[in-house]
Design a protein around this motif. Structure first.
Motif, PDB file in Angstrom:
ATOM      1  N   ASP A 178      41.407   5.636   5.266  1.00 60.77           N
ATOM      2  CA  ASP A 178      40.455   6.417   6.060  1.00 60.77           C
ATOM      3  C   ASP A 178      40.930   6.578   7.508  1.00 60.77           C
ATOM      4  O   ASP A 178      40.905   7.701   8.032  1.00 60.77           O
ATOM      5  N   LEU A 215      41.780  10.153   9.355  1.00 65.57           N
ATOM      6  CA  LEU A 215      41.096  10.587  10.575  1.00 65.57           C
ATOM      7  C   LEU A 215      42.087  10.878  11.700  1.00 65.57           C
ATOM      8  O   LEU A 215      41.926  11.866  12.420  1.00 65.57           O
ATOM      9  N   LYS A 232      35.755  14.446   5.055  1.00 65.62           N
ATOM     10  CA  LYS A 232      36.177  13.045   5.145  1.00 65.62           C
ATOM     11  C   LYS A 232      36.187  12.309   3.806  1.00 65.62           C
ATOM     12  O   LYS A 232      37.149  11.603   3.511  1.00 65.62           O
TER      13      LYS A 232
END
Length: 110
Positions: free
Chosen positions: A3, A7, A57
């Motif tokens: 993650d 990002l 996301k």
């Protein structure tokens, strides 16, 4: 990809899109407007048409909405690549922006 890695890469892509908009406005008569809200950048052209780039996301993707359709990009370790065509994000964004603005516009990742 983790993650945090997603990002970092996705935020860098959105920042590059914003920088490209600024450069385009400084060097052409395109007069495009870009507005960022969270993980979404809306690019509006003089004729009122828009391109929307937003982060997805949970999927670790970037999505592009254009007059010609919707595109989904995943990072392949080198670039953001369309999940169906293999097209690179900034190349596709350049073509879509050029088509919608009527001017040759170039978006770059740096």
């Amino acid at each position: 990809m983790t993650d945090p890695e997603y990002l970092d890469r996705a935020e860098a892509a959105l920042a590059a899109i914003e920088s490209s908009c600024d450069r385009i406005n400084d060097t052409t008569d395109a007069d495009i407007d870009n507005q960022r809200v969270g993980g979404m950048v809306t690019i509006t052209f003089r004729n009122g048409s828009q391109l929307i780039v937003n982060l997805q996301k949970p999927l670790h993707e970037i999505w592009l909405a254009a007059r010609s359709g919707g595109y989904h990009y995943r990072h392949d370790g080198q670039a953001w690549v369309d999940t169906k065509s293999g097209e690179e994000l900034f190349g596709q964004l350049s073509r879509e922006a050029s088509a919608q603005s009527g001017l040759p516009l170039r978006f770059t990742s740096s």
